[in-house]
Each structure stands twice: as structure tokens, then as C-alpha cells.
Design a protein around this motif. Structure first.
Motif, PDB file in Angstrom:
ATOM      1  N   PHE A 203     109.409   2.856  50.389  1.00 36.22           N
ATOM      2  CA  PHE A 203     108.168   2.110  50.584  1.00 36.22           C
ATOM      3  C   PHE A 203     108.029   1.039  49.503  1.00 36.22           C
ATOM      4  CE2 PHE A 203     103.422   1.859  50.176  1.00 36.22           C
ATOM      5  CZ  PHE A 203     103.137   1.486  51.470  1.00 36.22           C
TER       6      PHE A 203
ATOM      7  N   LEU B 197     108.204  -3.091  50.140  1.00 31.97           N
ATOM      8  CA  LEU B 197     107.113  -4.003  49.792  1.00 31.97           C
ATOM      9  C   LEU B 197     107.602  -5.103  48.847  1.00 31.97           C
ATOM     10  CD1 LEU B 197     103.924  -1.805  49.441  1.00 31.97           C
ATOM     11  CD2 LEU B 197     104.812  -3.060  51.394  1.00 31.97           C
TER      12      LEU B 197
ATOM     13  N   GLU C 173     109.463  -7.600  50.851  1.00 26.84           N
ATOM     14  CA  GLU C 173     108.584  -8.383  51.724  1.00 26.84           C
ATOM     15  C   GLU C 173     107.847  -9.474  50.937  1.00 26.84           C
ATOM     16  OE1 GLU C 173     108.233  -8.481  54.927  1.00 26.84           O
ATOM     17  OE2 GLU C 173     109.691  -6.896  55.278  1.00 26.84           O
ATOM     18  N   VAL C 174     107.440  -9.159  49.692  1.00 26.05           N
ATOM     19  CA  VAL C 174     106.777 -10.184  48.871  1.00 26.05           C
ATOM     20  C   VAL C 174     107.768 -11.299  48.574  1.00 26.05           C
ATOM     21  CG1 VAL C 174     105.739 -10.656  46.634  1.00 26.05           C
ATOM     22  CG2 VAL C 174     105.074  -8.615  47.901  1.00 26.05           C
TER      23      VAL C 174
ATOM     24  N   GLN D  96     110.222 -12.160  50.434  1.00 24.40           N
ATOM     25  CA  GLN D  96     110.451 -12.896  51.673  1.00 24.40           C
ATOM     26  C   GLN D  96     109.327 -13.888  51.964  1.00 24.40           C
ATOM     27  OE1 GLN D  96     112.814 -10.139  53.652  1.00 24.40           O
ATOM     28  NE2 GLN D  96     112.349 -10.990  55.661  1.00 24.40           N
ATOM     29  N   ALA D  97     108.156 -13.672  51.353  1.00 23.45           N
ATOM     30  CA  ALA D  97     107.033 -14.574  51.600  1.00 23.45           C
ATOM     31  C   ALA D  97     107.336 -15.980  51.099  1.00 23.45           C
ATOM     32  CB  ALA D  97     105.775 -14.039  50.916  1.00 23.45           C
ATOM     33  N   TYR D  98     108.149 -16.111  50.049  1.00 21.69           N
ATOM     34  CA  TYR D  98     108.478 -17.457  49.576  1.00 21.69           C
ATOM     35  C   TYR D  98     109.929 -17.827  49.855  1.00 21.69           C
ATOM     36  CZ  TYR D  98     110.074 -14.934  45.373  1.00 21.69           C
ATOM     37  OH  TYR D  98     110.680 -14.072  44.510  1.00 21.69           O
ATOM     38  N   HIS D  99     110.720 -16.889  50.322  1.00 28.73           N
ATOM     39  CA  HIS D  99     112.093 -17.161  50.743  1.00 28.73           C
ATOM     40  C   HIS D  99     112.282 -16.652  52.164  1.00 28.73           C
ATOM     41  CE1 HIS D  99     114.487 -17.654  46.744  1.00 28.73           C
ATOM     42  NE2 HIS D  99     114.146 -18.804  47.263  1.00 28.73           N
ATOM     43  N   PRO D 100     111.590 -17.229  53.123  1.00 34.02           N
ATOM     44  CA  PRO D 100     111.601 -16.640  54.469  1.00 34.02           C
ATOM     45  C   PRO D 100     112.973 -16.614  55.113  1.00 34.02           C
ATOM     46  CG  PRO D 100     110.360 -18.698  54.434  1.00 34.02           C
ATOM     47  CD  PRO D 100     110.822 -18.459  53.045  1.00 34.02           C
TER      48      PRO D 100
ATOM     49  N   ARG E 195     113.293   0.338  57.915  1.00 35.06           N
ATOM     50  CA  ARG E 195     112.168  -0.363  57.293  1.00 35.06           C
ATOM     51  C   ARG E 195     110.892  -0.137  58.070  1.00 35.06           C
ATOM     52  NH1 ARG E 195     112.930  -6.313  54.654  1.00 35.06           N
ATOM     53  NH2 ARG E 195     115.083  -6.072  54.040  1.00 35.06           N
TER      54      ARG E 195
END
Lengths: 524, 524
Positions: B389, B393, B396-397, B399-403, B422
Motif C-alpha cells: 500500500f 501510493l 502514484e504520487v 506518476q502525478a508529475y511523470h505521467p 496494485r
């Protein structure tokens, strides 16, 4: 990361905030009829101290803004996704710092230290930042105990406090898009700023949407202010409460919040406008265009209204059985107001809901995590996320016995295309859960029991509710942060945590979380 | 759905449970030296009532089992995934009902109704089901207030109560695989039954793994029972406490739980075996093979031990500062026991941790959701899920700026292959969250305040902890379900909810959730 570009954008934010502060200046003059009906000493004196502080702050904003723009001169001006995210996050941090200056310069006081009301307590620097962030994030959590004494809180400061709600609701970055119009970058900004998972815009171009959003918002603010003014509030109170309502903020100008007016009519008007403020602004636009079918047909809005209605009925029934209300009319007025206020994340109070039954308190605590509709000024996790969350879990249980059949996620009869949406919703819930848990443990570990005085047995619940109330941008919580109390007595480290939680909640986590990721600053 | 096949499988479960009940019979005789050292009247009398009840129950199991097997005769015997899931879920339901019979037939009493100890309260039918489910799910939550009086709770019943822990820990379905060996179906069953996300087995064939698991488990039970016997416990107490420890159950034969013995040596032995019981059984096998490097190198086990060590130190430090313990040795003994007991989801008590600081109480509440390692008898959400988990997370954070960059999930240096993992982890957390929230609201809404007497201000926290303690199979919680109290005074509807929560927690949600999905029963 293009730091020049970042600097330029942040400079513009600083200048805009300085410009907005000008609007706080006139209220130093008693000529504007500041709350004449409140009988206190010096109510009609000119507030020099209240005037100097915003002036100094405006100068500071100008200086900071000028320097940042100067450093960022000649930047190419092309805003990529990463820079856009950084601008959003950092401009909220900058706004918080600049917005805290008027409180600090004016020497605003939190209240009295002793019961004799002789010794006052000045706002600590963290108090100023907390109050500023609480305003911009439209939370409405306060550290000010004595709002009605202009010796402690000048009118200019009180107006600036409510103005931060207005600015926060509008979204500094929506202003950006409207005023600067940065094409695809504006779109990226918009995506980061607009609350809720992306929905189809009402107009194809992002800039038009932003303008529409801004106009609707300002119009509703104005309409509510006029209605409240006509109903007998002073211009000052009418404007401040309109700002607090439409931004789903919750800062009042009275210690007893909206309960001060003790008027069913005013309560009803504010209930209506809170509901509107928690509605998707696209739907409000349809409403203005007299197309109510579009509104009623919206699945999110239907659930939003059903939850308000259902919880209100439950709270009223249980409250009447437990004797929390004297009669049906009081139950309807106070119960509905409080449910709408918490659900829309406004946080105005007309009743001390902390005295309600355990059922009522528990339900209000849960409601804090629901929030308004996507695309509204409401905080919380947004109704649409909860709808999708429920649907996703149902599909996943089905998939446990039918692993080969992958059924699409449907919303309002239409299949939702985005393959990432399922995961994104789950990640959002997971992040809120993780942030909530760690913050709760932080508060119960580091906040001393003495904060609760002789009520430390409520520490676990109160800490949880203070975290929930700030993370979801509500304001008041349960117990020691309840309707009749505030955050003044918390330690500066807990207040600092709440400050970040408010920012995380308002910007829907990611724009703030990435600021703490070292990798974010390294490459482009 | 092949109902004939289902019937046959369930019939075998019923017969096995009836067979296991035979082991409870001998304890009616005082010749076996039942707790001689306890001084009470009639301690050495032959317990006729205690003997008749299991005999009747055995007959009932035989009858039910026989009928089910008869109805299912001639079924093809090929078990598909869906039938396997149904067998798991339904056999737990059946086991609960059959396991409740001895309590009901014997007229076992919950305790005294009044303070004069004249009027006793017989177990309600829901009480019997609750106690049975609490045993099979290795929760250890009890409704029995007076365990030490054989007039109220005969020894046969008390032994059966602890035996349900042993059976639950072993997993009725693991027994299935071992005894019946159903090839691919056994594998499907195993997947549904084995706690935790699938890990590589220590042997290629599922049946061998199950046998290994069963032998290790029985061996450890025997070893602990012998050690406790040598340390001075009666054979009866030694067996019962060994069952409670190795199954991470928590049923004791004394009102004061393990605290009754008041012995640092016994506490230490039980701490050690609780830690073993919460460890992945594959690792225990390595330990037996004298390959400790494999154990120490396991990422889940390292985190599991680190959490135990970290929280123990924190609890001891805060406890000493607050004066909850008289000295370091007491702090170490009681603090560590309680942390290990909650973390492994055993639920034995040597101290009333409800009197600890708010920090201690809050941390124990959080620990309830952690649980043991995957592939152990421990409940909770399992350490590995929390590790994944956290990693998810973080990714995912990022990935928010490296999509565009999708980084794989890594565990112990190796990339985890399963693309569904996942989502599955997130779904599991989401389901636990949703079940927890709805159950909490159910309890605070429908459980009357009177259950708390004059302590109803603790209702919100106590309700949350009772839900957490049953869903995660711990047993004792905070406040009214704390270390020195139990679930006897709850209403039958709350007990019914807890009963399902225990089952949901033990079978890791899906096997029970699908039983409520109408689509599950319709097609094949």
C-alpha cells in the motif's frame, strides 16, 4: 524545472493578492456603517491600526511580487504540466504567507488570556499563517476567540479575513486562466485547480469555462450580499457572510457565527446559498439558462440532494427523540442548517451540534468526508468520488467470482471511458486514508493532554475530528474544536500540521504532495 | 452453481466438526486434573451436563452431515472456482452454527445478572453463534464473564471453546485439502483460504504445502502446550492456552486472561509463540530447516518485527513518562506483551491497556489494522498489504508529475509481476474502509446508549474499536470492550453484525461478500 517561469507566475500572484488587499482598506472608516447595531466602545472610531497593517502588507506584496517578476523576466512563457502543477502548489503557499501579513502587522489578538478580560494574547506567527490558510482554503477554522471587539480584531482585518474566502473560492488560478489566458497551460492549471474528477466542460474552451465560473461565482456572491443587506445586516456583515457562504468557507464576523442573527429567514437564505455553493457550477449555469432538467438529471446532484435530505431527516428524528430540539420547527431550522453546513464544508453554526446525540455527532463526522459536488467551491472528497467508489467496489466483488468478465464502470447510464479512473479513485481514497491516519497519530502523540484541560478523555475523537475538519475544509469539528470553540488553544506544531492539511484538502492532494517529492524538482 | 457438490462438501465439514467435538468429552472427568489449583466448590465433580451437550452436538453434526452427504451423492466431484469459493464461505457459516450447539445444549451462562451473584444469565442463541464464530475466526471476543465457575461454564464447553481456535487456525479447508486432496480444486480452495496475497509456496504442490502447514502448526501447538505444562499449568490450561496462542485467537480459561498467571516466564514464552504464530508459515518451515537467513531476509518479516519493536519502545517510553507502569521491567513485560498480542491479533491481556495514555490507546487501535504476516494464522490486513500500500501510493504520487513513466512495483529488490496486484491491494483497503465505516455507523445508530451505562461519552471510540477488534479478529478493544470487559452487554443485533465482521475478516472479505451477491448464485 524552469524556475524563471515559476518566479514570474508567482510574482503575478503576489501582485494580485496585494491588489485584493486594497479592498480591505475602506472598512477602517466608520462612515461605511460598520455593524452600528453592535454596542461597544469605540465602535464608531476610525481604526488607524487596522488601516496601517493592510497598507504595509500591500507594500510587502508589491515588493515580493516585483522582485519575483523581475527575476522571471524574459522567461519563454511556455508552461508545461510540471511547471503548472508547481505554480498551483507554490502560489497557495505564497498566498498563505502574504495573506498572513495583515494579521501580523496589525497585532490582532486571539482573545483574552484570563477570565477578567484584562490581558490579551497576540496572534503568533503560526496563528497568522493558520488563519490565512484557513481563509484561502475556504476552511473557516479560526484561532480568533473575540471577533466582536475592534480593539482586538480591527474591521479591516476582519474584512480581509472574509476576503481570503472569496479569493480562495474563486481560485487564484482560475483568476490566472481568466486574466492571463495561457492556452494549453491554462488547461493544465485548470485541471489541477478545478475540484473533482474532470467532467465535460459546459463550453469547449477552458478559458470561457473559467470566465463563466468566475462570473457565476461573483454574481451569486453579490446576490446573496444584497439579500442579506436587505434583510437588515450591515453592508459589512452582508458582504462577509456572502463571501463565507459562497466560498463554502465559514468565517463569520460574530462569535456565535450565523447563530448570532437568530433568524429563521436568514438561516433559510444561507441554507439555500450553501446548497448552491456545493453544486457543480456547470449546473448552476444551466439553472441560470433556465434548463432545470439538466440539473435534476445530473446523477451527482441527485445523490448530493438525497444525502442532505436523508441525513437531515435522520438527525431531526433522532434529535427530537433525544430532546436536543424543543420542537419540529427548531429541529428543522437547526438540524437542516447544520447538516447542509457540514456537508457543503461551509462550517457555519447555528447550534452547538456537539451537544447532539452520539448518532448525530458520528453522522456529522462521516459527512465531513463527503463534501460538495465536483466543480463547486465545496471541499471534502466530493460526492462523485463516493458514487464511483461504491460502484467500483461493487464491480470488484462481482469480479471475484467472474474473473473473466470485465464490466465497464457506468455513470448515469453511460459507460465511463477512462481506464485510469478506477485506479485514480481508489488511490484518492487511499491517500486521504493514509494522510488522515498519520495526522491523527501525530496529533494524539504530540499534542499534550493539557490542551483538553479536564476533558482529555475526548482526545481520540476530538483529534480525529480536527484532522477531518481541516483536511476536508470544514472548520469546526467535535469537542474541543466544536461549534462553540476553535483552534486557538492548540500547540503551534499541531496548527502547522492543520495548515498543510487544509492546503492538501483544497488542492486535492497531488499539487501539494508533489512539492515534497525530491524527484519533482530534479529533472523536467 | 452445482448444489449437489456443494452439499457433499458441506456434509464432510459437518462430519469433521462432529468428530472434533469428541475431543471435548474427556474433560468432564476430574481424573484429567482439571485446574486442581483453582479453589472452588465442586471442582472435582464429574460434569454430567458438560458431557451431554457435546454428545448431543456430535449427534446433530452427524445427522446434518449425513443428510448433506446423502443429498450430494453421485455428484461429479469436479470443483470449479465458483463452487470452491462457495464451499469456503458456506462451510464457515455451517461451522459457526454447528460449533454453537454445545454452548446452547449445555445452557452455559454468560455470568451473573446482579451483583449478589444469585441470578445467572443463560447464553442467548446469538451469544452461542457469536462465541462459536469468535472461536473459529480466531478472534477471541467473548460474551462469557465468569469463566472460572464450572457451574456456569462446564470444562467440556471451555475446552470446545478453545478447540474452535485450534480448528479455525488450522483452517477447515486446509484440512480439506490435506485429507481429500482435490487437485486443482484444492488449489482454488487454498487460494481462497490462505490469508494474505498469494506468495510463492515452499513446495510446488499445493497439497504438500497444506500438509507442511498443518504439521508445523500442530507441532508448534504441541510444543507450546508441553512447555506450559512443564511450567506448572494443568494439562487443560496448557492445551487451551496453546490453542489460543498458536491460532492467534485469545480465548483464555481465566477471567483475567494470561494476566491470571502473573508470571514473567509464562508471558515471555507466550510472547515468543505469538510472534511465531504471526509469522508466515513458510518462514517457520525454513526456521525448522535451520535456514534463518531466509527468515531474516524476508522483507515482510523484517517490517513485522520492526513494527513490533518500534511500537513496543514507544509504548514503554510514553507509559513510563505517564506513570502507567511502576518500573522498566514491568513496562517491558506488560507493554511488549500487549503490543505483540494486538499486533498478531491474538488478544490475550496481561494489563488493562484501556488505562494507558491516549497515545497508547490510539496506537493499539491503529495496530489492530496491521495484523500478522501473510500465510500465518494472524488476522488483520497483514503486514505485506501495508508495505505494498505504501509503495503503491508513493509510485502514484510520482506518476502525478511523470505521467508517461510507469515504474514497476518492487518488493525486496524484485519487480512484482502481477498487473492486477496494485488494484487488488487498493480494493482491499477500500473494502475494509467501507465495511468499517458502515459497521461503525450501524453500531452508533442502533446500539442504545444504555449499553455504556454512565460512560456513553465513549460511545464513538468504543464502537469504532469494537468494529476494528472483530473485523481484524483481535477480540478485546477499547473502553466497554476493553481488556477487562467483553461483548456480553451488547444487543443481539450488534452481536450479529460483529459475527459477520469476524467471518469477513477471517476469510479476507471476498468469500463472504460474494455470498450476498445475487449474481453469484444464478449462473455457473
Amino acid at each position: 524545472m524552469d524556475f524563471r517561469l515559476l518566479s514570474k507566475q508567482l510574482g503575478i500572484v503576489a501582485l494580485l493578492i496585494g491588489g485584493a488587499m486594497v479592498l480591505a482598506l475602506p472598512w477602517a472608516s466608520p462612515a461605511l456603517g460598520i455593524r452600528k447595531h453592535l454596542a461597544y466602545e469605540g465602535a464608531l472610531a476610525f481604526e488607524t491600526g487596522g488601516l496601517v497593517a493592510p497598507l504595509l502588507s500591500i507594500a510587502a506584496c508589491g515588493l515580493v511580487g516585483g522582485l519575483l517578476v523581475y527575476f522571471g523576466r524574459g522567461s519563454p512563457g511556455k508552461l508545461f504540466r510540471k511547471e503548472a502543477v508547481a505554480v498551483v502548489g507554490l502560489s497557495w503557499v505564497l498566498a498563505t504567507v502574504l495573506g498572513a501579513l495583515p494579521y501580523y502587522f496589525s497585532g490582532t489578538c486571539r482573545g483574552y488570556m484570563d477570565e477578567d478580560e484584562t490581558k490579551t494574547v497576540r496572534m503568533h506567527i503560526v496563528d497568522c499563517l493558520f488563519e490565512s490558510q484557513s481563509g484561502f482554503s475556504t476552511t473557516g477554522a479560526t484561532v480568533l476567540t473575540q471577533l466582536e471587539d475592534p480593539e482586538l480584531v480591527p474591521h479591516c482585518i476582519l474584512f480581509w479575513r472574509s476576503m481570503t474566502h472569496f479569493l480562495g473560492g474563486l481560485g487564484i488560478i482560475v483568476l490566472f486562466v481568466v486574466i492571463l489566458g495561457q492556452g494549453s497551460a491554462g488547461k493544465a492549471l485548470m485541471r489541477a485547480e478545478m475540484p473533482g474528477p474532470t467532467k465535460e466542460g459546459s463550453t469547449p474552451r477552458m478559458q470561457d469555462t473559467a470566465l463563466l465560473f468566475a462570473f457565476t461565482y461573483c454574481g451569486l456572491n453579490l446576490a446573496l450580499a444584497i439579500i442579506l443587506w436587505v434583510m437588515g445586516l450591515s453592508l459589512f456583515d452582508a458582504l462577509c457572510h456572502a463571501f463565507g457562504t459562497m466560498a463554502t468557507g465559514g468565517f463569520s464576523t460574530y462569535n456565535a457565527s450565523v447563530g448570532h442573527f437568530d433568524s429563521a429567514a436568514i438561516d433559510s437564505v444561507i441554507i439555500l446559498f450553501m446548497i448552491l455553493a456545493g453544486t457543480n457550477f456547470t449546473l448552476l449555469f444551466y439553472l441560470i439558462c433556465l434548463r432545470p432538467k439538466k440539473v435534476v438529471g445530473d446523477i451527482e446532484w441527485r445523490v448530493y440532494m438525497s444525502v442532505i435530505a436523508g441525513i437531515t431527516v435522520a438527525v431531526i428524528v433522532v434529535g427530537l427523540m433525544d430532546g436536543d430540539f424543543t420542537g419540529l420547527s427548531e429541529a428543522l431550522q437547526k438540524g437542516m442548517f447544520q447538516v447542509v453546513s457540514i456537508m457543503t464544508t461551509t462550517g457555519y453554526c447555528t447550534d452547538d451540534f456537539d451537544g447532539w446525540s452520539h448518532f448525530g455527532r458520528g453522522v456529522l463526522f462521516m459527512l465531513m468526508f463527503v463534501g460538495g459536488c465536483a466543480g463547486s467551491t465545496g471541499g471534502g472528497m466530493k460526492v462523485i468520488r463516493h458514487i464511483l467508489f461504491g460502484k467500483i467496489l461493487r464491480l470488484e466483488v462481482e469480479q471475484a467470482y467472474h474473473p473473466s468478465v470485465v464490466r465497464p464502470l457506468r455513470l448515469g447510464g453511460k459507460a465511463v471511458e477512462d481506464p485510469e479512473l478506477r485506479k485514480n479513485i481508489l488511490v484518492y481514497f487511499a491517500l486521504v486514508l493514509a494522510i488522515f491516519m498519520f495526522s491523527w497519530i501525530f496529533v494524539i502523540t504530540f499534542e499534550p493532554d493539557a490542551t483538553w484541560g479536564d476533558e482529555s478523555q475526548h482526545k481520540l475523537v476530538d483529534s480525529a475530528s480536527s484532522v477531518a475538519a481541516t483536511l476536508n475544509n470544514i472548520g469546526p469539528g467535535l469537542g474541543t474544536v466544536g461549534a462553540t470553540r476553535n483552534y486557538a488553544h492548540f500547540s503551534w506544531w499541531s496548527k502547522s500540521l492543520f495548515l498543510w492539511l487544509m492546503m492538501l484538502g483544497r488542492l486535492e492532494l497531488f499539487s501539494i504532495l508533489v512539492l515534497f517529492a525530491p524527484g519533482f524538482w530534479r529533472s523536467r
